[in-house]
Design a protein around this motif. Structure first.
Motif, PDB file in Angstrom:
ATOM      1  N   ARG A  27     -50.861-105.033 -10.238  1.00 47.63           N
ATOM      2  CA  ARG A  27     -52.144-105.313 -10.178  1.00 47.63           C
ATOM      3  C   ARG A  27     -52.758-103.944  -9.622  1.00 47.63           C
ATOM      4  O   ARG A  27     -52.375-103.439  -8.578  1.00 47.63           O
ATOM      5  CB  ARG A  27     -52.487-106.440  -9.080  1.00 47.63           C
ATOM      6  CG  ARG A  27     -53.929-106.585  -9.200  1.00 47.63           C
ATOM      7  CD  ARG A  27     -54.458-107.970  -8.415  1.00 47.63           C
ATOM      8  NE  ARG A  27     -55.742-107.926  -8.241  1.00 47.63           N
ATOM      9  CZ  ARG A  27     -56.403-108.823  -7.559  1.00 47.63           C
ATOM     10  NH1 ARG A  27     -55.574-109.659  -6.510  1.00 47.63           N
ATOM     11  NH2 ARG A  27     -57.706-108.939  -7.138  1.00 47.63           N
ATOM     12  N   LYS A  43     -49.589-109.998   4.486  1.00 45.23           N
ATOM     13  CA  LYS A  43     -49.399-109.413   3.131  1.00 45.23           C
ATOM     14  C   LYS A  43     -49.745-108.097   3.126  1.00 45.23           C
ATOM     15  O   LYS A  43     -50.546-107.400   3.726  1.00 45.23           O
ATOM     16  CB  LYS A  43     -50.233-110.355   2.007  1.00 45.23           C
ATOM     17  CG  LYS A  43     -49.917-111.814   2.156  1.00 45.23           C
ATOM     18  CD  LYS A  43     -48.904-112.151   1.480  1.00 45.23           C
ATOM     19  CE  LYS A  43     -48.579-113.619   1.464  1.00 45.23           C
ATOM     20  NZ  LYS A  43     -47.135-114.003   0.668  1.00 45.23           N
ATOM     21  N   LYS A 101     -47.518-107.022  -4.848  1.00 44.37           N
ATOM     22  CA  LYS A 101     -47.427-108.293  -4.378  1.00 44.37           C
ATOM     23  C   LYS A 101     -46.269-108.390  -3.531  1.00 44.37           C
ATOM     24  O   LYS A 101     -46.099-109.598  -2.817  1.00 44.37           O
ATOM     25  CB  LYS A 101     -47.322-109.458  -5.726  1.00 44.37           C
ATOM     26  CG  LYS A 101     -46.350-108.911  -6.317  1.00 44.37           C
ATOM     27  CD  LYS A 101     -46.365-110.181  -7.847  1.00 44.37           C
ATOM     28  CE  LYS A 101     -45.270-109.860  -8.607  1.00 44.37           C
ATOM     29  NZ  LYS A 101     -45.118-110.761  -9.878  1.00 44.37           N
ATOM     30  N   ASN A 102     -45.272-107.319  -3.545  1.00 38.29           N
ATOM     31  CA  ASN A 102     -44.234-107.487  -2.559  1.00 38.29           C
ATOM     32  C   ASN A 102     -43.642-106.015  -2.463  1.00 38.29           C
ATOM     33  O   ASN A 102     -44.404-105.069  -3.020  1.00 38.29           O
ATOM     34  CB  ASN A 102     -43.070-108.457  -3.191  1.00 38.29           C
ATOM     35  CG  ASN A 102     -42.804-107.907  -4.639  1.00 38.29           C
ATOM     36  OD1 ASN A 102     -42.951-106.621  -4.778  1.00 38.29           O
ATOM     37  ND2 ASN A 102     -42.456-108.669  -5.454  1.00 38.29           N
ATOM     38  N   GLU A 135     -42.562-103.765  -5.538  1.00 40.63           N
ATOM     39  CA  GLU A 135     -43.794-103.254  -6.013  1.00 40.63           C
ATOM     40  C   GLU A 135     -44.223-101.873  -5.418  1.00 40.63           C
ATOM     41  O   GLU A 135     -44.649-100.867  -5.990  1.00 40.63           O
ATOM     42  CB  GLU A 135     -44.839-104.229  -6.539  1.00 40.63           C
ATOM     43  CG  GLU A 135     -44.497-105.218  -7.460  1.00 40.63           C
ATOM     44  CD  GLU A 135     -45.760-106.014  -8.042  1.00 40.63           C
ATOM     45  OE1 GLU A 135     -45.626-106.824  -8.777  1.00 40.63           O
ATOM     46  OE2 GLU A 135     -46.765-105.868  -7.446  1.00 40.63           O
ATOM     47  N   ILE A 166     -57.489-109.801   2.544  1.00 36.49           N
ATOM     48  CA  ILE A 166     -55.933-110.183   2.310  1.00 36.49           C
ATOM     49  C   ILE A 166     -55.623-110.686   3.415  1.00 36.49           C
ATOM     50  O   ILE A 166     -55.740-110.437   4.537  1.00 36.49           O
ATOM     51  CB  ILE A 166     -55.363-108.826   2.164  1.00 36.49           C
ATOM     52  CG1 ILE A 166     -56.000-108.008   0.756  1.00 36.49           C
ATOM     53  CG2 ILE A 166     -53.820-108.937   1.567  1.00 36.49           C
ATOM     54  CD1 ILE A 166     -55.719-108.894  -0.543  1.00 36.49           C
ATOM     55  N   LEU A 199     -52.906-103.554  -5.437  1.00 35.20           N
ATOM     56  CA  LEU A 199     -52.335-104.598  -4.766  1.00 35.20           C
ATOM     57  C   LEU A 199     -50.908-104.907  -5.001  1.00 35.20           C
ATOM     58  O   LEU A 199     -50.797-105.906  -6.016  1.00 35.20           O
ATOM     59  CB  LEU A 199     -53.306-105.669  -4.804  1.00 35.20           C
ATOM     60  CG  LEU A 199     -53.358-106.861  -3.791  1.00 35.20           C
ATOM     61  CD1 LEU A 199     -53.432-106.295  -2.489  1.00 35.20           C
ATOM     62  CD2 LEU A 199     -54.150-107.938  -4.132  1.00 35.20           C
TER      63      LEU A 199
END
Length: 522
Positions: free
Chosen positions: A143, A124, A84-85, A88, A120, A82
């Motif tokens: 993550r 995102k 986050k941005n 990543e 989610i 997952l």
């Protein structure tokens, strides 16, 4: 974010390249329709036959007590990330993690091109699912969750493969024990063997009446966590080189082996995916034509244009577009553009950068270099030639640089507004030379590709505009090829007279020919 969307919409529309009149009301609409894609609908969770536990059970079922001689230990992990941005997500892509945006151990009730986890937040990045080696080093701070320990015999070391074991039979037994027997391919239910997906991907070029290969596109298949993928050759042929016992799910991933990606499915991924459901492990031929889904048809046509353009650059000594070039397809726009946003153009302008603020880096990571408007492009030759035009802009960008491109796009935006929403303006505005040089070049290249591809020596694109691609088309017939002209497109060439002088200085033996062409058409 609404302000961001409005400005971006204005930017993309204003940077368009086909000279259409655009209604001012379009500018007020922040949600330009990108590729209409359906979302995957998932059913119930399935028991994955490739887990260590299930493969152990299957081995014991087939070989009884002899199974204890073969240790089954994890070869791979089924995981989900997952990010986050976007940074990543790009980190995972850079280290070679191949991800899908949906879990692979669920029944698919409805095929689609993308999935977004309902837990989610919209906008995102959703969970990204992957199969990684047991030795994979997970990036710090990103993550992730390990969902299953898996055993894939093709990834096992020699000591655990046990040559005397019929692993195809074990695999089929694992499907039976987990309640997935119905997924086994017909020829494998009786134990006759497994299949290696081999096939061809083609698209109908309606101008020539022939099916041509979809070149350099990735064919990806999977059954649960067992994946295989390969790029097509120039004729559209593929061979995935891995055997499957069950029917497999086929997808085209539009990240071409030349490097460019056609994105995106309304979510932040660098390449679009077209799904075709489950078919035989022996292979599946994909034949696309005008009756196919328009987005699939357009993706394949743009893909081929990009592949051919990159290949031609190698022959003509023209710089290829950036290796990570990103293209977006817009269903409801007629215009196309090459703002080169991912490469830093326009966004690095101080005024626009100040406007975007904290979003600037995000935009540079995930917004397009090229946009393709598909509203009025319904046949292969039209989509193909428009894509060539934009690719030519991308090569010009590589030669002229970011500062040049900032001035180019700024002119197009300003002239679009001041001229009453005419894409290229009138040619009388300050800075019009940037557009003059850029569009002369792109329409000229588009014309030459079309002539060479279809043998239509009368074809000529862009000749009704105030700039004159006729000049370069004429000079090409007299020996000034596009490779030679490209050498003149340096960052200091900002109007047509500068281009004439540069060409004369580079090719003095053609001085009279060059001057005559410029005088005739200018």
């Amino acid at each position: 974010m609404k302000r961001l969307a409005k400005l971006l919409t204005l930017l993309l529309i204003c940077a368009a390249c086909d000279g259409s009149l655009i209604s001012p009301t379009v500018i007020e609409e922040p949600r330009v329709a990108v590729e209409d894609s359906d979302m995957i609908v998932l059913g119930e969770k399935l028991d994955d036959p490739y887990t260590v536990e299930n493969m152990t059970r299957a081995l014991e079922s087939v070989y009884g007590t002899k199974a204890s001689r073969v240790p089954i230990e994890p070869t791979d992990y089924y995981v989900r990330f997952l990010p986050k941005n976007e940074v990543e997500l790009q980190t995972l892509l850079n280290i070679g993690v191949e991800m899908v945006d949906h879990p692979v151990d669920y029944r698919i009730l409805k095929e689609g091109d993308y999935y977004h986890d309902p837990e989610i937040e919209e906008g995102k990045i959703t969970w990204q699912y992957a199969v990684v080696s047991k030795d994979f080093v997970f990036p710090r701070k990103i993550r992730h969750e390990i969902l299953d320990d898996c055993y894939l015999v093709e990834n096992a070391g020699g000591g655990t493969k046990a040559d005397w074991v019929d692993w195809a039979a074990v695999e089929r037994e694992a499907y039976r024990l987990t309640g997935n027997e119905a997924m086994l391919a017909g020829q494998t239910k009786s134990g006759d063997g497994t299949g290696v997906p081999v096939g061809r991907v083609t698209i109908l070029d309606d101008s020539s009446g022939e099916y041509v290969g979809v070149k350099g596109v990735k064919v990806s298949c999977n059954s649960f966590v067992k994946f295989a993928g390969a790029f097509t050759d120039e004729d559209g042929n593929y061979n995935l080189g891995k055997s499957f016992s069950s029917d497999v799910r086929y997808r085209l991933v539009f990240k071409n082996k030349m490097g460019f990606g056609i994105g995106f499915n309304l979510i932040l991924v660098p390449a679009s995916v077209s799904s075709f459901g489950k078919h035989s492990p022996e292979g599946y031929d994909i034949n696309v034509d005008g009756n196919s889904d328009k987005i699939l048809f357009s993706r394949c046509a743009v893909n081929n244009a990009g592949y051919d353009y990159y290949s031609d650059c190698e022959k003509t000594d023209i710089r290829k577009p950036p290796a990570n070039l990103r293209l977006w397809l817009f269903k409801n726009l007629a215009c196309s553009s090459a703002p080169m946003l991912q490469q830093g153009a326009v966004i690095d302008n101080s005024l626009i950068g100040e406007y975007f603020g904290d979003y600037t880096f995000l935009i540079k990571m995930f917004l397009p270099d090229i946009t393709m408007g598909l509203r009025d492009s319904n046949d292969y030759a039209t989509v193909y030639s428009h894509a060539i035009h934009e690719m030519a802009h991308a090569s010009h960008f590589m030669q002229a640089g970011i500062k040049y491109w900032d001035s180019y796009i700024k002119f197009v935006i300003k002239s679009f507004i001041s001229s009453g929403f005419v894409t290229y303006g009138t040619g009388m505005e300050d800075g019009h030379g940037y557009c003059e040089i850029g569009e002369m070049w792109a329409y000229y290249v588009q014309t030459m590709f079309y002539r060479e591809k279809y043998g239509d020596t009368a074809a000529a694109f862009g000749t009704s505009y105030w700039f004159r691609p006729q000049i370069l088309i004429n000079l090409d017939s007299k020996g000034l090829t596009r490779g030679k002209t490209y050498d003149a497109l340096s960052s200091d060439i900002t109007d047509i007279d500068m281009l004439r002088k540069k060409l004369v200085s580079l090719y003095p033996e053609l001085k009279n020919t060059i001057n005559q062409a410029f005088e005739r058409y200018n």
